[in-house]
Design a protein around this motif. Structure first.
Motif, PDB file in Angstrom:
ATOM      1  N   GLN A  99      13.600  -9.943   3.281  1.00  0.00           N
ATOM      2  CA  GLN A  99      14.026 -11.112   2.507  1.00  0.00           C
ATOM      3  C   GLN A  99      14.019 -10.806   1.009  1.00  0.00           C
ATOM      4  OE1 GLN A  99      11.709 -14.554   3.659  1.00  0.00           O
ATOM      5  NE2 GLN A  99      12.131 -14.200   5.833  1.00  0.00           N
ATOM      6  N   TYR A 100      13.032 -10.059   0.581  1.00  0.00           N
ATOM      7  CA  TYR A 100      12.950  -9.704  -0.843  1.00  0.00           C
ATOM      8  C   TYR A 100      14.176  -8.904  -1.257  1.00  0.00           C
ATOM      9  CZ  TYR A 100      11.477  -7.388  -5.128  1.00  0.00           C
ATOM     10  OH  TYR A 100      11.421  -6.906  -6.413  1.00  0.00           O
ATOM     11  N   PHE A 101      14.552  -7.903  -0.482  1.00  0.00           N
ATOM     12  CA  PHE A 101      15.683  -7.068  -0.858  1.00  0.00           C
ATOM     13  C   PHE A 101      17.021  -7.777  -0.652  1.00  0.00           C
ATOM     14  CE2 PHE A 101      12.435  -3.751  -0.525  1.00  0.00           C
ATOM     15  CZ  PHE A 101      12.658  -3.092  -1.727  1.00  0.00           C
ATOM     16  N   GLN A 102      17.066  -8.735   0.256  1.00  0.00           N
ATOM     17  CA  GLN A 102      18.302  -9.496   0.450  1.00  0.00           C
ATOM     18  C   GLN A 102      18.706 -10.256  -0.812  1.00  0.00           C
ATOM     19  OE1 GLN A 102      17.329 -11.805   3.954  1.00  0.00           O
ATOM     20  NE2 GLN A 102      18.515 -10.442   5.294  1.00  0.00           N
ATOM     21  N   PRO A 117       0.839  -1.203   0.000  1.00  0.00           N
ATOM     22  CA  PRO A 117       0.000   0.000   0.000  1.00  0.00           C
ATOM     23  C   PRO A 117       0.871   1.249   0.000  1.00  0.00           C
ATOM     24  CG  PRO A 117      -0.700  -1.544   1.706  1.00  0.00           C
ATOM     25  CD  PRO A 117       0.610  -2.042   1.185  1.00  0.00           C
ATOM     26  N   LEU A 118       0.343   2.328  -0.538  1.00  0.00           N
ATOM     27  CA  LEU A 118       1.093   3.568  -0.665  1.00  0.00           C
ATOM     28  C   LEU A 118       1.634   4.056   0.682  1.00  0.00           C
ATOM     29  CD1 LEU A 118       1.955   5.687  -2.757  1.00  0.00           C
ATOM     30  CD2 LEU A 118      -0.142   6.944  -2.202  1.00  0.00           C
ATOM     31  N   THR A 119       0.826   3.944   1.715  1.00  0.00           N
ATOM     32  CA  THR A 119       1.254   4.436   3.033  1.00  0.00           C
ATOM     33  C   THR A 119       2.448   3.644   3.565  1.00  0.00           C
ATOM     34  OG1 THR A 119      -0.440   3.028   4.040  1.00  0.00           O
ATOM     35  CG2 THR A 119      -0.986   5.363   3.706  1.00  0.00           C
ATOM     36  N   ASP A 120       2.448   2.331   3.348  1.00  0.00           N
ATOM     37  CA  ASP A 120       3.593   1.516   3.774  1.00  0.00           C
ATOM     38  C   ASP A 120       4.838   1.854   2.962  1.00  0.00           C
ATOM     39  OD1 ASP A 120       2.006   0.302   5.628  1.00  0.00           O
ATOM     40  OD2 ASP A 120       1.805  -1.596   4.554  1.00  0.00           O
ATOM     41  N   ALA A 121       4.663   1.998   1.647  1.00  0.00           N
ATOM     42  CA  ALA A 121       5.792   2.315   0.782  1.00  0.00           C
ATOM     43  C   ALA A 121       6.431   3.645   1.172  1.00  0.00           C
ATOM     44  CB  ALA A 121       5.339   2.341  -0.676  1.00  0.00           C
ATOM     45  N   GLN A 122       5.608   4.622   1.488  1.00  0.00           N
ATOM     46  CA  GLN A 122       6.134   5.930   1.892  1.00  0.00           C
ATOM     47  C   GLN A 122       6.935   5.839   3.191  1.00  0.00           C
ATOM     48  OE1 GLN A 122       2.399   8.022   1.926  1.00  0.00           O
ATOM     49  NE2 GLN A 122       2.769   8.982  -0.066  1.00  0.00           N
ATOM     50  N   LYS A 123       6.580   4.889   4.035  1.00  0.00           N
ATOM     51  CA  LYS A 123       7.297   4.693   5.294  1.00  0.00           C
ATOM     52  C   LYS A 123       8.628   3.985   5.070  1.00  0.00           C
ATOM     53  CE  LYS A 123       5.409   1.733   8.063  1.00  0.00           C
ATOM     54  NZ  LYS A 123       4.522   1.088   9.067  1.00  0.00           N
ATOM     55  N   TYR A 124       8.653   3.038   4.112  1.00  0.00           N
ATOM     56  CA  TYR A 124       9.854   2.218   3.928  1.00  0.00           C
ATOM     57  C   TYR A 124      10.847   2.811   2.927  1.00  0.00           C
ATOM     58  CZ  TYR A 124       6.915  -1.296   6.211  1.00  0.00           C
ATOM     59  OH  TYR A 124       6.101  -1.963   7.086  1.00  0.00           O
ATOM     60  N   ALA A 125      10.396   3.579   1.977  1.00  0.00           N
ATOM     61  CA  ALA A 125      11.283   4.086   0.918  1.00  0.00           C
ATOM     62  C   ALA A 125      12.490   4.848   1.462  1.00  0.00           C
ATOM     63  CB  ALA A 125      10.501   4.938  -0.068  1.00  0.00           C
ATOM     64  N   PRO A 126      12.329   5.718   2.472  1.00  0.00           N
ATOM     65  CA  PRO A 126      13.510   6.427   2.983  1.00  0.00           C
ATOM     66  C   PRO A 126      14.561   5.500   3.586  1.00  0.00           C
ATOM     67  CG  PRO A 126      11.496   7.560   3.632  1.00  0.00           C
ATOM     68  CD  PRO A 126      11.084   6.236   3.067  1.00  0.00           C
ATOM     69  N   LEU A 127      14.130   4.337   4.077  1.00  0.00           N
ATOM     70  CA  LEU A 127      15.079   3.384   4.650  1.00  0.00           C
ATOM     71  C   LEU A 127      15.939   2.723   3.578  1.00  0.00           C
ATOM     72  CD1 LEU A 127      12.654   1.650   7.196  1.00  0.00           C
ATOM     73  CD2 LEU A 127      14.223   3.559   7.630  1.00  0.00           C
ATOM     74  N   LEU A 128      15.495   2.859   2.327  1.00  0.00           N
ATOM     75  CA  LEU A 128      16.167   2.205   1.208  1.00  0.00           C
ATOM     76  C   LEU A 128      16.838   3.204   0.271  1.00  0.00           C
ATOM     77  CD1 LEU A 128      13.175  -0.198   0.555  1.00  0.00           C
ATOM     78  CD2 LEU A 128      15.454  -0.985   1.228  1.00  0.00           C
ATOM     79  N   LYS A 129      17.106   4.394   0.766  1.00  0.00           N
ATOM     80  CA  LYS A 129      17.591   5.460  -0.116  1.00  0.00           C
ATOM     81  C   LYS A 129      18.943   5.140  -0.754  1.00  0.00           C
ATOM     82  CE  LYS A 129      19.093   9.329   1.497  1.00  0.00           C
ATOM     83  NZ  LYS A 129      19.208  10.647   2.174  1.00  0.00           N
ATOM     84  N   HIS A 130      19.757   4.308  -0.097  1.00  0.00           N
ATOM     85  CA  HIS A 130      21.081   3.975  -0.652  1.00  0.00           C
ATOM     86  C   HIS A 130      21.062   2.661  -1.455  1.00  0.00           C
ATOM     87  CE1 HIS A 130      22.702   7.241   1.645  1.00  0.00           C
ATOM     88  NE2 HIS A 130      22.389   6.687   2.800  1.00  0.00           N
ATOM     89  N   PHE A 131      19.897   2.051  -1.567  1.00  0.00           N
ATOM     90  CA  PHE A 131      19.809   0.722  -2.167  1.00  0.00           C
ATOM     91  C   PHE A 131      20.342   0.706  -3.597  1.00  0.00           C
ATOM     92  CE2 PHE A 131      17.308  -2.411  -4.645  1.00  0.00           C
ATOM     93  CZ  PHE A 131      17.737  -3.564  -4.028  1.00  0.00           C
ATOM     94  N   TRP A 132      19.864   1.642  -4.441  1.00  0.00           N
ATOM     95  CA  TRP A 132      20.281   1.584  -5.852  1.00  0.00           C
ATOM     96  C   TRP A 132      21.745   1.946  -6.020  1.00  0.00           C
ATOM     97  CZ3 TRP A 132      18.911  -1.146  -9.634  1.00  0.00           C
ATOM     98  CH2 TRP A 132      19.442  -0.908 -10.910  1.00  0.00           C
ATOM     99  N   ALA A 133      22.253   2.878  -5.239  1.00  0.00           N
ATOM    100  CA  ALA A 133      23.680   3.200  -5.312  1.00  0.00           C
ATOM    101  C   ALA A 133      24.518   1.970  -4.971  1.00  0.00           C
ATOM    102  CB  ALA A 133      24.009   4.358  -4.377  1.00  0.00           C
ATOM    103  N   ASP A 134      24.067   1.188  -3.991  1.00  0.00           N
ATOM    104  CA  ASP A 134      24.790  -0.029  -3.617  1.00  0.00           C
ATOM    105  C   ASP A 134      24.692  -1.091  -4.713  1.00  0.00           C
ATOM    106  OD1 ASP A 134      25.680   0.987  -1.227  1.00  0.00           O
ATOM    107  OD2 ASP A 134      24.034   0.147  -0.039  1.00  0.00           O
ATOM    108  N   ILE A 135      23.533  -1.185  -5.366  1.00  0.00           N
ATOM    109  CA  ILE A 135      23.394  -2.110  -6.496  1.00  0.00           C
ATOM    110  C   ILE A 135      24.381  -1.714  -7.595  1.00  0.00           C
ATOM    111  CG2 ILE A 135      21.885  -2.759  -8.415  1.00  0.00           C
ATOM    112  CD1 ILE A 135      21.081  -4.266  -6.012  1.00  0.00           C
ATOM    113  N   ALA A 136      24.433  -0.414  -7.892  1.00  0.00           N
ATOM    114  CA  ALA A 136      25.319   0.065  -8.952  1.00  0.00           C
ATOM    115  C   ALA A 136      26.785  -0.220  -8.630  1.00  0.00           C
ATOM    116  CB  ALA A 136      25.114   1.559  -9.164  1.00  0.00           C
TER     117      ALA A 136
END
Length: 360
Positions: A334-337, A298-317
């Motif tokens: 588990q999904y992101f792991q 849900p949008l409300t959950d995503a808005q809560k979790y997205a800031p916790l993942l702000k470095h995710f794509w830089a780390d993937i790159a």
């Protein structure tokens, strides 16, 4: 066989008057020319045999940017081989500022395209080493750009490979052929980087024993495998972590080393700047990832979790990263792991940047 070569991808060359200054862009095109200059200065010290550039040579197919790069490459003391990326031929017809699809080979006749009527080519680049370069950009009847190969290209490829069975073959193509991200072929954010008919290409490569594919497009450092075939995708010179690779064929191995541009003449802390740039622009990207299949949050959950993942794509790159977000719900964690540099048993497998791969 003893060969040394380099790979740099997604240069996105942009002369100052052509730079896209959209404040929300990911691409640091203002650094494209100084970044390339830094890389070429390093490569000039290495006695290279050749350089591979797997596409997105220019910001958006501008004639002046193609001309600038053509002239720059012509000054190099080693051979260079290129293919077009989606940004190099963004439209079929072109216009007064951008090249047409069929124009690309004319700009790069010194860099693989001796036959200017085709956007694919093959040549022996060292004794016993054959390069096969495939254009993966096509246009449908409505002139929409696609990432795929045509039937004629597959026919040409089989004929070509059947004549070089006694050689080691490198395939260079812009779009990804093997997935570099979990379920990349089906994910809304990953599928556009995949070759649409990748399975057909892989079956041909498997049939003829082709072991190495060099790609770009995804702007990440990653090496992925499929049935003994290795796809080496190289990140972009204009996005974090600004990587390039130096490789050697030696002692029946392909030895891969990666380097990063950490500073430029007018940007001493390029690495830190671009990592922050990427992270600060990741919110909408992570929102899409969280609200799309398979998570469908849900949008409300995503808005809560997205800031916790702000470095995710830089780390993937960056490549060679493992992930653990204990602050997220276990299933989401588990999904992101699974995006980490891990093997099928979940153990670290750090081959994205530096690796030694046996040829046979």
């Amino acid at each position: 066989m003893n060969v040394r070569f380099a790979v740099a991808s997604d240069l996105h060359i942009a002369l100052p008057e052509t730079i896209d200054n959209n404040a929300n862009r990911f691409h640091l095109t203002q650094f494209s020319i100084p970044a390339l200059e830094v890389v070429l200065e390093h490569l000039s010290t290495l006695n290279l045999d050749f350089l591979l550039l797997p596409g997105d040579l220019t910001q958006d197919g501008e004639k002046v940017n193609h001309r600038w790069l053509q002239a720059k490459l012509a000054t190099l003391p080693y051979r260079v081989y290129v293919i077009p990326g989606n940004h190099d031929v963004p439209s079929f017809q072109g216009n007064d500022k951008t090249i047409a699809f069929d124009d690309f080979p004319y700009y790069y006749q010194q860099f693989g395209y001796k036959n200017t009527k085709l956007l694919d080519y093959t040549c022996e680049i060292a004794e016993g080493l054959q390069l096969v370069a495939l254009n993966s950009n096509q246009f449908n009847s409505e002139e929409k750009q696609l990432g795929c190969l045509t039937d004629n290209q597959f026919i040409w490829l089989e004929e070509t490979l059947s004549n070089v069975t006694d050689k080691l073959v490198f395939l260079m193509i812009h779009h990804n052929v093997i997935e570099h991200l979990p379920q990349q072929s089906d994910h809304i954010l990953g599928q556009r980087y995949m070759l649409d008919n990748a399975p057909r290409l892989l079956s041909i490569l498997e049939k003829y024993g082709v072991k190495f594919i060099f790609t770009g497009h995804l702007h990440i450092q990653d090496i992925s495998t499929y049935k003994g075939i290795y796809e080496i995708t190289t990140g972009s010179l204009i996005t974090y972590p600004h990587p390039y690779r130096i490789l050697e064929l030696k002692d029946n191995q392909l030895i891969i080393e990666s380097y990063r541009i950490t500073q430029l003449p007018n940007m001493e802390n390029l690495g830190n700047f671009s990592q922050k740039w990427t992270s600060e622009r990741s919110f909408s990207f992570m929102m899409t990832m969280l609200t799309s299949p398979p998570l469908n949050l849900p949008l409300t959950d995503a808005q809560k979790y997205a800031p916790l993942l702000k470095h995710f794509w830089a780390d993937i790159a960056h490549g060679d990263k493992t992930f653990n977000f204990p602050e997220l719900p276990p299933l989401i964690n588990q999904y992101f792991q699974q995006f980490g540099a891990i093997d099928s048993d979940g153990k670290p497998r750090l081959i994205d940047n530096n690796a030694k791969i046996n040829l046979y």
